[in-house]
Design a protein around this motif. Structure first.
Motif, PDB file in Angstrom:
ATOM      1  N   VAL A   1       0.837  -1.201   0.000  1.00  0.00           N
ATOM      2  CA  VAL A   1       0.000   0.000   0.000  1.00  0.00           C
ATOM      3  C   VAL A   1       0.870   1.248   0.000  1.00  0.00           C
ATOM      4  N   PHE A   2       1.914   1.248   0.837  1.00  0.00           N
ATOM      5  CA  PHE A   2       2.817   2.399   0.901  1.00  0.00           C
ATOM      6  C   PHE A   2       3.448   2.664  -0.466  1.00  0.00           C
ATOM      7  N   LYS A   3       3.851   1.605  -1.158  1.00  0.00           N
ATOM      8  CA  LYS A   3       4.473   1.757  -2.476  1.00  0.00           C
ATOM      9  C   LYS A   3       3.525   2.413  -3.470  1.00  0.00           C
ATOM     10  N   LYS A   4       2.241   2.120  -3.373  1.00  0.00           N
ATOM     11  CA  LYS A   4       1.272   2.713  -4.293  1.00  0.00           C
ATOM     12  C   LYS A   4       1.052   4.192  -3.992  1.00  0.00           C
ATOM     13  N   LEU A   5       1.176   4.566  -2.720  1.00  0.00           N
ATOM     14  CA  LEU A   5       0.886   5.942  -2.313  1.00  0.00           C
ATOM     15  C   LEU A   5       2.110   6.854  -2.351  1.00  0.00           C
ATOM     16  N   ALA A   6       3.294   6.293  -2.154  1.00  0.00           N
ATOM     17  CA  ALA A   6       4.509   7.107  -2.070  1.00  0.00           C
ATOM     18  C   ALA A   6       4.925   7.632  -3.442  1.00  0.00           C
ATOM     19  N   ARG A   7       5.633   8.735  -3.433  1.00  0.00           N
ATOM     20  CA  ARG A   7       6.072   9.349  -4.690  1.00  0.00           C
ATOM     21  C   ARG A   7       7.053   8.466  -5.440  1.00  0.00           C
ATOM     22  N   ASP A   8       8.007   7.882  -4.710  1.00  0.00           N
ATOM     23  CA  ASP A   8       9.022   7.063  -5.369  1.00  0.00           C
ATOM     24  C   ASP A   8       9.523   6.005  -4.393  1.00  0.00           C
ATOM     25  N   THR A   9       9.546   4.749  -4.827  1.00  0.00           N
ATOM     26  CA  THR A   9      10.070   3.678  -3.982  1.00  0.00           C
ATOM     27  C   THR A   9      10.928   2.733  -4.815  1.00  0.00           C
ATOM     28  N   GLU A  10      11.855   2.085  -4.136  1.00  0.00           N
ATOM     29  CA  GLU A  10      12.684   1.079  -4.793  1.00  0.00           C
ATOM     30  C   GLU A  10      13.091   0.042  -3.754  1.00  0.00           C
ATOM     31  N   THR A  11      13.193  -1.205  -4.181  1.00  0.00           N
ATOM     32  CA  THR A  11      13.517  -2.301  -3.286  1.00  0.00           C
ATOM     33  C   THR A  11      14.894  -2.861  -3.607  1.00  0.00           C
ATOM     34  N   PHE A  12      15.702  -3.074  -2.559  1.00  0.00           N
ATOM     35  CA  PHE A  12      17.014  -3.679  -2.707  1.00  0.00           C
ATOM     36  C   PHE A  12      17.069  -4.935  -1.839  1.00  0.00           C
ATOM     37  N   LEU A  13      17.461  -6.046  -2.439  1.00  0.00           N
ATOM     38  CA  LEU A  13      17.592  -7.312  -1.731  1.00  0.00           C
ATOM     39  C   LEU A  13      19.061  -7.560  -1.453  1.00  0.00           C
ATOM     40  N   LEU A  14      19.378  -7.688  -0.172  1.00  0.00           N
ATOM     41  CA  LEU A  14      20.769  -7.743   0.269  1.00  0.00           C
ATOM     42  C   LEU A  14      21.206  -9.177   0.526  1.00  0.00           C
ATOM     43  N   ASP A  15      22.209  -9.621  -0.251  1.00  0.00           N
ATOM     44  CA  ASP A  15      22.804 -10.946  -0.109  1.00  0.00           C
ATOM     45  C   ASP A  15      21.823 -12.024  -0.589  1.00  0.00           C
ATOM     46  N   GLY A  16      22.198 -13.287  -0.421  1.00  0.00           N
ATOM     47  CA  GLY A  16      21.342 -14.382  -0.849  1.00  0.00           C
ATOM     48  C   GLY A  16      21.350 -14.579  -2.356  1.00  0.00           C
ATOM     49  N   ASP A  17      20.520 -15.493  -2.810  1.00  0.00           N
ATOM     50  CA  ASP A  17      20.403 -15.814  -4.228  1.00  0.00           C
ATOM     51  C   ASP A  17      19.116 -15.213  -4.747  1.00  0.00           C
TER      52      ASP A  17
ATOM     53  N   ASN B   1      11.634  -2.422 -10.341  1.00  0.00           N
ATOM     54  CA  ASN B   1      12.357  -1.585  -9.377  1.00  0.00           C
ATOM     55  C   ASN B   1      12.835  -2.389  -8.177  1.00  0.00           C
ATOM     56  N   ILE B   2      13.179  -3.666  -8.405  1.00  0.00           N
ATOM     57  CA  ILE B   2      13.752  -4.531  -7.372  1.00  0.00           C
ATOM     58  C   ILE B   2      15.154  -4.913  -7.817  1.00  0.00           C
ATOM     59  N   HIS B   3      16.157  -4.662  -6.963  1.00  0.00           N
ATOM     60  CA  HIS B   3      17.550  -4.883  -7.350  1.00  0.00           C
ATOM     61  C   HIS B   3      18.299  -5.646  -6.270  1.00  0.00           C
ATOM     62  N   PHE B   4      19.270  -6.402  -6.690  1.00  0.00           N
ATOM     63  CA  PHE B   4      20.064  -7.249  -5.805  1.00  0.00           C
ATOM     64  C   PHE B   4      21.384  -6.572  -5.462  1.00  0.00           C
ATOM     65  N   ILE B   5      21.763  -6.583  -4.164  1.00  0.00           N
ATOM     66  CA  ILE B   5      23.057  -6.066  -3.721  1.00  0.00           C
ATOM     67  C   ILE B   5      23.805  -7.183  -2.993  1.00  0.00           C
ATOM     68  N   PRO B   6      24.868  -7.719  -3.562  1.00  0.00           N
ATOM     69  CA  PRO B   6      25.645  -8.739  -2.846  1.00  0.00           C
ATOM     70  C   PRO B   6      26.378  -8.116  -1.664  1.00  0.00           C
ATOM     71  N   MET B   7      26.774  -8.943  -0.708  1.00  0.00           N
ATOM     72  CA  MET B   7      27.519  -8.442   0.439  1.00  0.00           C
ATOM     73  C   MET B   7      28.999  -8.748   0.275  1.00  0.00           C
ATOM     74  N   THR B   8      29.816  -7.784   0.651  1.00  0.00           N
ATOM     75  CA  THR B   8      31.264  -7.928   0.591  1.00  0.00           C
ATOM     76  C   THR B   8      31.868  -7.412   1.891  1.00  0.00           C
ATOM     77  N   ARG B   9      33.017  -7.952   2.268  1.00  0.00           N
ATOM     78  CA  ARG B   9      33.731  -7.420   3.438  1.00  0.00           C
ATOM     79  C   ARG B   9      34.679  -6.297   3.035  1.00  0.00           C
ATOM     80  N   ASN B  10      34.776  -6.040   1.755  1.00  0.00           N
ATOM     81  CA  ASN B  10      35.741  -5.079   1.248  1.00  0.00           C
ATOM     82  C   ASN B  10      35.179  -3.650   1.260  1.00  0.00           C
ATOM     83  N   LEU B  11      34.724  -3.215   2.448  1.00  0.00           N
ATOM     84  CA  LEU B  11      34.245  -1.859   2.654  1.00  0.00           C
ATOM     85  C   LEU B  11      35.026  -1.257   3.818  1.00  0.00           C
TER      86      LEU B  11
END
Length: 211
Positions: free
Chosen positions: A94-110, A118-128
């Motif tokens: 519901v929030f996604k339908k009402l909000a001006r702009d939203t995006e989803t990021f999935l962290l780690d996993g397959d 507007n759904i994107h994958f972000i792998p995890m690294t220790r190199n930060l």
């Protein structure tokens, strides 16, 4: 030991995230802290040009302004073999339908066939940079940086690499907050490392210690 082939922040960040960071002057991270109230949100003075990050089940989402830009970050849970808070529950849909702009990021996993639109994958690294001294070896099995701290580390490296000038504000990243509920993270290290960054911070205390 950090592996030489471990990817860097720029190599794992989706292009849409880089675009959003280039377009904003203020990033606001909202912790999954059950003690956050509308008063704390008002105190943060969030404006329409802010980029807001909410994490996992995004329990505080309904308290946030709809006219800002929103990013939902869902961490992959090894035990349940699924992403916390994703697929989105009714309140987030519901929030996604009402909000001006939203995006989803999935962290780690397959991510498999999930990555689309507007759904994107972000792998995890220790190199930060903020993870260089993270006490991974002292944590229980499967432990690591919390979702919020990992995104802080990623954002700081992206800010430096792209020479951006956005400010960062934190809501609810406070000693005694929701972090005690979750297993496997070095909370003391994370709070000390975050404190050294001198971000604008909206402190949130347990109700019995409210100030």
């Amino acid at each position: 030991m950090k592996m030489m082939e471990d990817p860097t922040a720029l190599s794992i960040a989706p292009g849409s995230l880089l675009h959003k960071l280039k377009e904003t002057t203020r990033v606001v991270l909202v912790a999954s802290n059950p003690n956050i109230t509308q008063k704390h949100i008002r105190q943060a003075a969030i404006t329409s040009d802010c980029l807001i990050f909410s994490f996992n089940k995004c329990r505080q989402l309904y308290k946030l302004p709809l006219k800002a830009n929103h990013c939902f970050v869902h961490r992959y849970g090894i035990r349940k073999q699924s992403f916390f808070g994703f697929p989105h529950k009714l309140r987030i849909r519901v929030f996604k339908k009402l909000a001006r702009d939203t995006e989803t990021f999935l962290l780690d996993g397959d991510v498999g066939s999930i990555e689309k639109g507007n759904i994107h994958f972000i792998p995890m690294t220790r190199n930060l940079s903020l993870l260089e001294d993270y006490p991974f070896d002292d944590l229980p099995d499967r432990g690591g940086a919390s979702t919020g701290f990992y995104m802080i580390a990623l954002l700081m490296d992206l800010k430096a690499a792209l020479e951006l000038d956005f400010t960062v504000s934190l809501i609810g990243f406070t000693e005694g907050g929701g972090g005690r509920q979750w297993y496997g993270h070095a909370w003391k290290f994370e709070r000390q490392a975050t404190a050294r960054l001198n971000f604008e911070t909206i402190p949130v205390y347990p109700k019995k210690q409210a100030r």
